[in-house]
Design a protein around this motif. Structure first.
Motif, PDB file in Angstrom:
ATOM      1  N   GLY A  13      20.611 -90.605  86.416  1.00 51.86           N
ATOM      2  CA  GLY A  13      21.830 -89.861  86.134  1.00 51.86           C
ATOM      3  C   GLY A  13      21.685 -88.748  85.123  1.00 51.86           C
ATOM      4  O   GLY A  13      22.680 -88.239  84.620  1.00 51.86           O
ATOM      5  N   GLN A  14      20.449 -88.367  84.786  1.00 49.63           N
ATOM      6  CA  GLN A  14      20.243 -87.318  83.796  1.00 49.63           C
ATOM      7  C   GLN A  14      20.621 -85.959  84.383  1.00 49.63           C
ATOM      8  O   GLN A  14      20.409 -85.720  85.576  1.00 49.63           O
ATOM      9  CB  GLN A  14      18.770 -87.333  83.400  1.00 49.63           C
ATOM     10  CG  GLN A  14      18.426 -86.585  82.148  1.00 49.63           C
ATOM     11  CD  GLN A  14      16.939 -86.671  81.889  1.00 49.63           C
ATOM     12  OE1 GLN A  14      16.295 -87.665  82.205  1.00 49.63           O
ATOM     13  NE2 GLN A  14      16.372 -85.628  81.314  1.00 49.63           N
ATOM     14  N   ALA A  15      21.189 -85.079  83.563  1.00 49.58           N
ATOM     15  CA  ALA A  15      21.539 -83.741  84.042  1.00 49.58           C
ATOM     16  C   ALA A  15      20.300 -82.853  84.051  1.00 49.58           C
ATOM     17  O   ALA A  15      19.324 -83.111  83.349  1.00 49.58           O
ATOM     18  CB  ALA A  15      22.614 -83.130  83.159  1.00 49.58           C
ATOM     19  N   VAL A  16      20.338 -81.802  84.890  1.00 47.46           N
ATOM     20  CA  VAL A  16      19.197 -80.911  85.043  1.00 47.46           C
ATOM     21  C   VAL A  16      19.586 -79.535  84.519  1.00 47.46           C
ATOM     22  O   VAL A  16      20.654 -79.026  84.863  1.00 47.46           O
ATOM     23  CB  VAL A  16      18.791 -80.816  86.525  1.00 47.46           C
ATOM     24  CG1 VAL A  16      17.837 -79.664  86.747  1.00 47.46           C
ATOM     25  CG2 VAL A  16      18.146 -82.089  86.973  1.00 47.46           C
ATOM     26  N   PRO A  17      18.757 -78.900  83.663  1.00 45.38           N
ATOM     27  CA  PRO A  17      19.063 -77.530  83.235  1.00 45.38           C
ATOM     28  C   PRO A  17      18.893 -76.559  84.387  1.00 45.38           C
ATOM     29  O   PRO A  17      18.098 -76.792  85.299  1.00 45.38           O
ATOM     30  CB  PRO A  17      18.046 -77.275  82.128  1.00 45.38           C
ATOM     31  CG  PRO A  17      16.944 -78.213  82.412  1.00 45.38           C
ATOM     32  CD  PRO A  17      17.559 -79.429  83.019  1.00 45.38           C
ATOM     33  N   PHE A  18      19.663 -75.458  84.335  1.00 46.86           N
ATOM     34  CA  PHE A  18      19.603 -74.474  85.413  1.00 46.86           C
ATOM     35  C   PHE A  18      18.293 -73.701  85.340  1.00 46.86           C
ATOM     36  O   PHE A  18      17.780 -73.430  84.267  1.00 46.86           O
ATOM     37  CB  PHE A  18      20.791 -73.520  85.312  1.00 46.86           C
ATOM     38  CG  PHE A  18      20.831 -72.503  86.411  1.00 46.86           C
ATOM     39  CD1 PHE A  18      21.222 -72.875  87.680  1.00 46.86           C
ATOM     40  CD2 PHE A  18      20.449 -71.194  86.180  1.00 46.86           C
ATOM     41  CE1 PHE A  18      21.249 -71.952  88.701  1.00 46.86           C
ATOM     42  CE2 PHE A  18      20.479 -70.265  87.208  1.00 46.86           C
ATOM     43  CZ  PHE A  18      20.878 -70.641  88.467  1.00 46.86           C
ATOM     44  N   GLY A  19      17.776 -73.344  86.505  1.00 48.48           N
ATOM     45  CA  GLY A  19      16.592 -72.517  86.573  1.00 48.48           C
ATOM     46  C   GLY A  19      15.317 -73.334  86.655  1.00 48.48           C
ATOM     47  O   GLY A  19      15.359 -74.551  86.769  1.00 48.48           O
ATOM     48  N   PRO A  20      14.156 -72.658  86.615  1.00 46.88           N
ATOM     49  CA  PRO A  20      12.877 -73.382  86.716  1.00 46.88           C
ATOM     50  C   PRO A  20      12.667 -74.284  85.514  1.00 46.88           C
ATOM     51  O   PRO A  20      12.905 -73.883  84.367  1.00 46.88           O
ATOM     52  CB  PRO A  20      11.835 -72.253  86.734  1.00 46.88           C
ATOM     53  CG  PRO A  20      12.581 -71.027  87.073  1.00 46.88           C
ATOM     54  CD  PRO A  20      13.975 -71.209  86.583  1.00 46.88           C
ATOM     55  N   ASN A  21      12.256 -75.513  85.759  1.00 45.29           N
ATOM     56  CA  ASN A  21      11.970 -76.452  84.668  1.00 45.29           C
ATOM     57  C   ASN A  21      10.913 -77.428  85.146  1.00 45.29           C
ATOM     58  O   ASN A  21      10.645 -77.512  86.349  1.00 45.29           O
ATOM     59  CB  ASN A  21      13.254 -77.163  84.224  1.00 45.29           C
ATOM     60  CG  ASN A  21      13.889 -77.951  85.324  1.00 45.29           C
ATOM     61  OD1 ASN A  21      13.320 -78.925  85.788  1.00 45.29           O
ATOM     62  ND2 ASN A  21      15.063 -77.521  85.786  1.00 45.29           N
ATOM     63  N   PRO A  22      10.264 -78.150  84.200  1.00 53.23           N
ATOM     64  CA  PRO A  22       9.121 -78.993  84.616  1.00 53.23           C
ATOM     65  C   PRO A  22       9.484 -80.135  85.543  1.00 53.23           C
ATOM     66  O   PRO A  22       8.602 -80.697  86.182  1.00 53.23           O
ATOM     67  CB  PRO A  22       8.581 -79.516  83.277  1.00 53.23           C
ATOM     68  CG  PRO A  22       9.664 -79.313  82.317  1.00 53.23           C
ATOM     69  CD  PRO A  22      10.408 -78.119  82.749  1.00 53.23           C
ATOM     70  N   GLY A  23      10.745 -80.522  85.651  1.00 48.83           N
ATOM     71  CA  GLY A  23      11.091 -81.596  86.568  1.00 48.83           C
ATOM     72  C   GLY A  23      11.132 -82.930  85.859  1.00 48.83           C
ATOM     73  O   GLY A  23      10.201 -83.315  85.161  1.00 48.83           O
ATOM     74  N   PHE A  24      12.229 -83.634  85.975  1.00 49.34           N
ATOM     75  CA  PHE A  24      12.396 -84.931  85.334  1.00 49.34           C
ATOM     76  C   PHE A  24      12.636 -85.973  86.400  1.00 49.34           C
ATOM     77  O   PHE A  24      13.440 -85.765  87.311  1.00 49.34           O
ATOM     78  CB  PHE A  24      13.559 -84.893  84.332  1.00 49.34           C
ATOM     79  CG  PHE A  24      13.474 -83.741  83.385  1.00 49.34           C
ATOM     80  CD1 PHE A  24      12.575 -83.785  82.327  1.00 49.34           C
ATOM     81  CD2 PHE A  24      14.232 -82.609  83.575  1.00 49.34           C
ATOM     82  CE1 PHE A  24      12.466 -82.710  81.466  1.00 49.34           C
ATOM     83  CE2 PHE A  24      14.121 -81.537  82.719  1.00 49.34           C
ATOM     84  CZ  PHE A  24      13.238 -81.587  81.663  1.00 49.34           C
ATOM     85  N   ILE A  25      11.966 -87.131  86.276  1.00 47.82           N
ATOM     86  CA  ILE A  25      12.012 -88.134  87.342  1.00 47.82           C
ATOM     87  C   ILE A  25      13.355 -88.848  87.343  1.00 47.82           C
ATOM     88  O   ILE A  25      13.816 -89.321  88.379  1.00 47.82           O
ATOM     89  CB  ILE A  25      10.849 -89.131  87.168  1.00 47.82           C
ATOM     90  CG1 ILE A  25      10.609 -89.918  88.447  1.00 47.82           C
ATOM     91  CG2 ILE A  25      11.086 -90.095  86.039  1.00 47.82           C
ATOM     92  CD1 ILE A  25       9.803 -89.193  89.448  1.00 47.82           C
ATOM     93  N   ASN A  26      14.041 -88.870  86.193  1.00 46.52           N
ATOM     94  CA  ASN A  26      15.263 -89.674  86.064  1.00 46.52           C
ATOM     95  C   ASN A  26      16.502 -88.835  86.387  1.00 46.52           C
ATOM     96  O   ASN A  26      17.498 -88.885  85.693  1.00 46.52           O
ATOM     97  CB  ASN A  26      15.349 -90.235  84.640  1.00 46.52           C
ATOM     98  CG  ASN A  26      16.393 -91.305  84.523  1.00 46.52           C
ATOM     99  OD1 ASN A  26      16.789 -91.885  85.518  1.00 46.52           O
ATOM    100  ND2 ASN A  26      16.852 -91.554  83.320  1.00 46.52           N
ATOM    101  N   THR A  27      16.439 -88.040  87.459  1.00 44.35           N
ATOM    102  CA  THR A  27      17.560 -87.165  87.802  1.00 44.35           C
ATOM    103  C   THR A  27      17.950 -87.396  89.257  1.00 44.35           C
ATOM    104  O   THR A  27      17.402 -88.261  89.932  1.00 44.35           O
ATOM    105  CB  THR A  27      17.172 -85.695  87.605  1.00 44.35           C
ATOM    106  OG1 THR A  27      16.003 -85.441  88.358  1.00 44.35           O
ATOM    107  CG2 THR A  27      16.926 -85.379  86.163  1.00 44.35           C
ATOM    108  N   ALA A  28      18.938 -86.642  89.706  1.00 50.87           N
ATOM    109  CA  ALA A  28      19.295 -86.481  91.118  1.00 50.87           C
ATOM    110  C   ALA A  28      20.155 -87.593  91.697  1.00 50.87           C
ATOM    111  O   ALA A  28      20.424 -87.583  92.889  1.00 50.87           O
ATOM    112  CB  ALA A  28      18.068 -86.283  92.006  1.00 50.87           C
ATOM    113  N   GLY A  29      20.619 -88.554  90.894  1.00 54.92           N
ATOM    114  CA  GLY A  29      21.613 -89.490  91.403  1.00 54.92           C
ATOM    115  C   GLY A  29      21.114 -90.347  92.550  1.00 54.92           C
ATOM    116  O   GLY A  29      20.087 -91.009  92.441  1.00 54.92           O
TER     117      GLY A  29
END
Lengths: 152, 87
Positions: A104-120
């Motif tokens: 449930g972590q939010a994602v910053p807009f634009g290119p970013n390194p990618g977080f595994i704990n996102t995307a619902g």
């Protein structure tokens, strides 16, 4: 149904575990990288198909068709149930995104390194679809091998 | 008959050439509201870096459900087809 020669058996043993790991990686990173449930499931199913071709007799004892079809039906039911859980807003609503719970972590807009704990719910749906596709393709190979395989 | 074939060949060739000349240049697709919306809002709404995954599993999830059901139907029909095969 005697399986293949020693060379094929040794080479397939060297291939199967990396292929299974790669398929799990593709499924688990479906919301970060190209790929996802269908693609990773197809990779896992091809690894299991190599296993079936090389070790025909032992493999058809290990991989049982009833177990695989039960897993496939459970995965499809899980996928549909997960889509029904978002019904508070709409069918297939992503109720876990930005919620702070699991994935449930939010994602910053634009290119970013990618977080595994996102995307619902997307990683969970990737997992269910990957389980369904791998079991389905393995059932196809197993059924055709039992019905028409070499009878020596 | 031969004349008709040659005429058809020439017309079809010119049709294909005209289509190739009328193509949009590479990397400059037609402007539409949907792709702008997905690029600007998918990371915020679906919280997924992979916008394609968020379209496949979130915005167009019903499509994925249909694909999974098609695969399930194909496997069921193959198992049914090989049920009568000699063991």
């Amino acid at each position: 149904m005697n399986g293949s020669s020693v060379i094929v058996k040794v080479v397939s043993l060297a291939i199967i575990l990396p292929a299974l790991t790669f398929g799990l990686y593709i499924i688990a990173h479906g919301h970060l990288t190209p790929g996802g449930g269908f693609q990773g499931g197809a990779i896992i199913a091809s690894a299991l198909a190599i296993f079936l071709v090389a070790f025909a007799k032992q493999a058809s004892k290990t991989l049982r068709k009833n177990l695989l079809s039960a897993l496939e039906c459970l995965a499809l039911l899980g996928f549909i149930g997960l889509s029904f859980l978002g019904l508070g807003k709409s069918f297939f609503f992503n109720f876990l995104a930005n919620s702070g719970l699991i994935f449930g972590q939010a994602v910053p807009f634009g290119p970013n390194p990618g977080f595994i704990n996102t995307a619902g719910v997307i990683p969970l749906m990737n997992f269910f679809v990957g389980l369904e596709v791998s079991c389905a393709l393995t059932i196809i190979v197993l059924t055709m091998l039992k019905a028409g395989g070499d009878k020596k | 008959m031969e004349l008709a074939k040659i005429a058809f060949f020439l017309i079809f060739t010119y049709f294909l050439l005209a289509c190739a000349l009328l193509l949009r240049p590479f990397g400059k697709p037609a402007v539409s509201d949907m792709d702008e919306y997905f690029i600007l809002n998918a990371q915020r709404e679906a919280a997924s870096n992979n916008v394609v995954a968020s379209i496949v599993f979130d915005y167009r999830g019903l499509d994925t459900l249909g694909e999974a059901t098609v695969l399930f139907a194909a496997v069921s029909s193959i198992v049914l087809l090989f049920r009568g095969a000699p063991k």
